[in-house]
Design a protein around this motif. Sequence first.
Motif, PDB file in Angstrom:
ATOM      1  N   ARG A 369     -10.295 -72.311  52.319  1.00  0.00           N
ATOM      2  CA  ARG A 369      -9.096 -71.969  51.558  1.00  0.00           C
ATOM      3  C   ARG A 369      -8.294 -70.937  52.343  1.00  0.00           C
ATOM      4  NH1 ARG A 369      -7.317 -72.558  46.353  1.00  0.00           N
ATOM      5  NH2 ARG A 369      -5.993 -70.918  45.491  1.00  0.00           N
ATOM      6  N   SER A 370      -7.016 -71.207  52.563  1.00  0.00           N
ATOM      7  CA  SER A 370      -6.162 -70.306  53.333  1.00  0.00           C
ATOM      8  C   SER A 370      -5.577 -69.220  52.438  1.00  0.00           C
ATOM      9  CB  SER A 370      -5.036 -71.092  54.016  1.00  0.00           C
ATOM     10  OG  SER A 370      -4.258 -71.790  53.059  1.00  0.00           O
ATOM     11  N   ASP A 371      -4.992 -68.216  53.056  1.00  0.00           N
ATOM     12  CA  ASP A 371      -4.454 -67.083  52.305  1.00  0.00           C
ATOM     13  C   ASP A 371      -3.301 -67.470  51.388  1.00  0.00           C
ATOM     14  OD1 ASP A 371      -6.282 -65.444  53.568  1.00  0.00           O
ATOM     15  OD2 ASP A 371      -4.895 -64.843  55.169  1.00  0.00           O
ATOM     16  N   ASP A 372      -2.587 -68.556  51.722  1.00  0.00           N
ATOM     17  CA  ASP A 372      -1.446 -68.955  50.894  1.00  0.00           C
ATOM     18  C   ASP A 372      -1.832 -69.911  49.772  1.00  0.00           C
ATOM     19  OD1 ASP A 372      -2.040 -71.157  52.398  1.00  0.00           O
ATOM     20  OD2 ASP A 372      -0.130 -71.246  53.462  1.00  0.00           O
ATOM     21  N   GLY A 373      -3.146 -70.098  49.534  1.00  0.00           N
ATOM     22  CA  GLY A 373      -3.591 -70.902  48.406  1.00  0.00           C
ATOM     23  C   GLY A 373      -3.860 -72.353  48.714  1.00  0.00           C
ATOM     24  N   PHE A 374      -3.500 -72.805  49.907  1.00  0.00           N
ATOM     25  CA  PHE A 374      -3.793 -74.187  50.280  1.00  0.00           C
ATOM     26  C   PHE A 374      -5.188 -74.275  50.898  1.00  0.00           C
ATOM     27  CE2 PHE A 374       0.931 -74.038  50.544  1.00  0.00           C
ATOM     28  CZ  PHE A 374       1.191 -74.990  49.570  1.00  0.00           C
ATOM     29  N   HIS A 375      -5.599 -75.489  51.197  1.00  0.00           N
ATOM     30  CA  HIS A 375      -6.881 -75.711  51.856  1.00  0.00           C
ATOM     31  C   HIS A 375      -6.628 -76.257  53.261  1.00  0.00           C
ATOM     32  CE1 HIS A 375      -8.098 -75.729  47.601  1.00  0.00           C
ATOM     33  NE2 HIS A 375      -9.275 -75.326  48.044  1.00  0.00           N
ATOM     34  N   GLU A 376      -7.237 -75.637  54.242  1.00  0.00           N
ATOM     35  CA  GLU A 376      -7.139 -76.114  55.617  1.00  0.00           C
ATOM     36  C   GLU A 376      -8.396 -76.897  55.976  1.00  0.00           C
ATOM     37  OE1 GLU A 376      -6.291 -73.033  58.390  1.00  0.00           O
ATOM     38  OE2 GLU A 376      -4.182 -72.859  57.784  1.00  0.00           O
TER      39      GLU A 376
END
Length: 400
Positions: A369-376
């Motif tokens: 989970r990335s800092d902006d709320g998406f998933h990488e």
Amino acid sequence: QDLQEALDRAVLAIRAVATKQLHGNHPNVTALVRGPAVRNYTTATTFVNTWTRVPAWGVLDYMTNSRYGMGAYITNSDVALQTFVDFAPICNTLVPAGGTSAAEVQHTMDIVMDVRKPHWQWVLDMMANYRSAPIHSNGLYKIITDRADLPTRMHFHAGNMIAGRTQIKIGSDPLKPNHANVTYTNRALSYNRDVVYVQDSASVLGSNDPIKPFDMALVGVTRQSEAFRAGQWELERRRGVRREVTWATGLEAVPLEPGDMVRVGMPVTDWEMGWGGRVLEGHLGYAVLDREITVKSGYAYDLFLWHTDADTPESRTLATTVPAGVSSFTTAVVSPTAVFAYQAAPGDRWAVGINSEDVWRVRTKSVRRSDDGFHEITGEQFVSLSVATPTIASTGSQFD
């Protein structure tokens, strides 16, 4: 009590005449030891205790045995047993034995742990022989394997990938090795260390390239034919080109874990290569999409549909074609060349892309989970190098 604990292990007692050879010296003694009976599962709940060389059951026993393994930390309830059940048929698949017409099981394991290493390192070293690895996901320890018959868990495309967040890395071993020195313990030589040499004949003999070797050591492999197969696989992988892709998405990443197989649409020019979204309504032979798509003459298109109620993906060739006299056709109603196994229903996810041009089959390597709320998600384009990949016995408990 000390004697009882000793009897639970391999104990060797020697009675010998005190000759000059023994006087003042400790003799070197070699013994052939047969390991204990371990659980051999046929389903996730059915097993028999028996001696075996199948790696799946040896590794499982080591991970859950509290006396000599990791059982103080891992119990059967902490393990996704079905993943071991699915791994066992790969081990038992029959393959050609060393270039002969005879057949042998693909993987066996004979191992003596006579050096001190962390438990987890032993497990990693053993599983690496079989192009497999342990992971911990959703509270369970699981086995993932390089195999071509894994089901597709998700489709990623222009409709559910974050624009501008896709990166593709293409690379290979700069050495381009053409020779492998494979060290293993040879069963045919009384379990003494041996080396088998594997070469890329097209490079060494065909192109007369200089020898560019690398070394690899196998833990638990005791057959020359299996050591050769392992060296051949690693040599082919190191000489090949690997393509790694990283992309960002939303909630579609939630059910994914390392080892899952997905399809990923590769951006070609400004995200115009494909479309995706949700189905508004449909039937076995058509689907009404939530947006229009434009198909062009001269191209074949793949149609992917994920049935939400059945939690099952399907792929078809798009039957919708361009009418005569025009070069493109825009529509929101599409049909497959063969009817779906499940009826297209409102909310099902869909994707359309040019056939074999912009869709990769990718094996997931990491999900975060990335800092902006998406998933990488990071994955590698899948190219099967396995000698044999039998059909999975059951995937019921393999995926959460």
